[in-house]
Design a protein around this motif. Structure first.
Motif, PDB file in Angstrom:
ATOM      1  N   ARG A 123       0.826  -1.204   0.000  1.00 20.39           N
ATOM      2  CA  ARG A 123       0.000   0.000   0.000  1.00 20.39           C
ATOM      3  C   ARG A 123       0.860   1.253   0.000  1.00 20.39           C
ATOM      4  O   ARG A 123       0.525   2.244  -0.638  1.00 20.39           O
ATOM      5  N   THR A 124       1.957   1.237   0.740  1.00 18.02           N
ATOM      6  CA  THR A 124       2.848   2.386   0.787  1.00 18.02           C
ATOM      7  C   THR A 124       3.428   2.667  -0.592  1.00 18.02           C
ATOM      8  O   THR A 124       3.493   3.821  -1.028  1.00 18.02           O
ATOM      9  N   ARG A 150       0.712   4.119  -2.766  1.00 24.63           N
ATOM     10  CA  ARG A 150       0.434   5.503  -2.376  1.00 24.63           C
ATOM     11  C   ARG A 150       1.494   6.443  -2.959  1.00 24.63           C
ATOM     12  O   ARG A 150       1.174   7.521  -3.459  1.00 24.63           O
ATOM     13  N   ARG A 151       2.746   6.028  -2.902  1.00 26.86           N
ATOM     14  CA  ARG A 151       3.819   6.847  -3.491  1.00 26.86           C
ATOM     15  C   ARG A 151       3.628   6.998  -5.002  1.00 26.86           C
ATOM     16  O   ARG A 151       3.840   8.074  -5.557  1.00 26.86           O
ATOM     17  N   SER A 190       0.813   6.849  -6.699  1.00 28.42           N
ATOM     18  CA  SER A 190      -0.335   7.722  -6.994  1.00 28.42           C
ATOM     19  C   SER A 190       0.003   9.179  -6.720  1.00 28.42           C
ATOM     20  O   SER A 190      -0.437  10.072  -7.450  1.00 28.42           O
ATOM     21  N   ARG A 191       0.804   9.446  -5.694  1.00 31.40           N
ATOM     22  CA  ARG A 191       1.230  10.822  -5.430  1.00 31.40           C
ATOM     23  C   ARG A 191       2.140  11.331  -6.534  1.00 31.40           C
ATOM     24  O   ARG A 191       2.047  12.490  -6.946  1.00 31.40           O
ATOM     25  N   ALA A 239      -5.112   9.850  -5.611  1.00 24.79           N
ATOM     26  CA  ALA A 239      -4.144  10.118  -4.545  1.00 24.79           C
ATOM     27  C   ALA A 239      -4.827  10.504  -3.236  1.00 24.79           C
ATOM     28  O   ALA A 239      -4.158  10.747  -2.240  1.00 24.79           O
ATOM     29  N   GLY A 286       0.777  13.775   4.604  1.00 30.28           N
ATOM     30  CA  GLY A 286      -0.178  12.765   5.006  1.00 30.28           C
ATOM     31  C   GLY A 286      -1.458  13.400   5.517  1.00 30.28           C
ATOM     32  O   GLY A 286      -1.600  14.615   5.580  1.00 30.28           O
ATOM     33  N   ARG A 287      -2.387  12.579   5.907  1.00 32.90           N
ATOM     34  CA  ARG A 287      -3.695  13.074   6.329  1.00 32.90           C
ATOM     35  C   ARG A 287      -3.621  13.982   7.546  1.00 32.90           C
ATOM     36  O   ARG A 287      -4.302  14.991   7.609  1.00 32.90           O
TER      37      ARG A 287
END
Length: 156
Positions: free
Chosen positions: A28-29, A32-33, A35-36, A71, A119-120
């Protein structure tokens, strides 16, 4: 004796499925990278498309919206940027330009870039910067109103 404890510990980790959880987290990490990175590339492409044709700008806008959605960038972080970029693109396609509007669009693009990176939890700190960018726009609203012919419609 120590090898028996280590063996039991590793067997316990395997029985609990912690290795699977760790592997899923790492996957997942990485996603996530990726998609960013796609969102940052789409943002750069969109900034360059402002000076291009209307078709290029529309295509770049759709690509950026999709990349920001994937993202998981919150809507509040990029709504102001789209408002300013659309006005900037309209004026650029009509043969005019404004350094004031370019500066405010760039400020909003920097905020979007930071929202993509963070991050969130740390995105909440960006809300204060969002209000500072909006305050800059509102203090120069008269100049923008004269230039654009109408005030920029902010979403709340």
């Amino acid at each position: 004796m120590d090898l028996e404890i280590i063996g039991a510990f590793l067997a316990g980790i395997g029985a609990l499925g912690l290795g699977t959880l760790l592997g899923d987290h790492l996957t997942r990490t990485e996603a996530r990278r990726a998609s960013r990175a796609d969102a940052l590339n789409a943002l750069e492409h969109h900034r360059n498309a402002i000076t291009g044709s209307a078709a290029q700008y529309t295509s770049a806008s759709l690509d950026l919206e999709r990349a920001l959605f994937i993202a998981m960038v919150p809507r509040w972080a990029h709504s102001d940027y789209f408002d300013l970029a659309n006005e900037n693109a309209k004026w650029t396609h009509n043969g005019s330009s404004s350094s004031e509007l370019d500066d405010r669009t760039r400020d909003s693009a920097v905020m979007v870039r930071d929202a993509i990176y963070k991050g969130r939890l740390s995105r909440t700190l960006l809300r204060a910067r969002r209000w500072r960018v909006r305050r800059k726009v509102r203090t120069s609203q008269d100049a923008l109103t004269k230039l654009v012919g109408q005030s920029v419609g902010w979403r709340t």
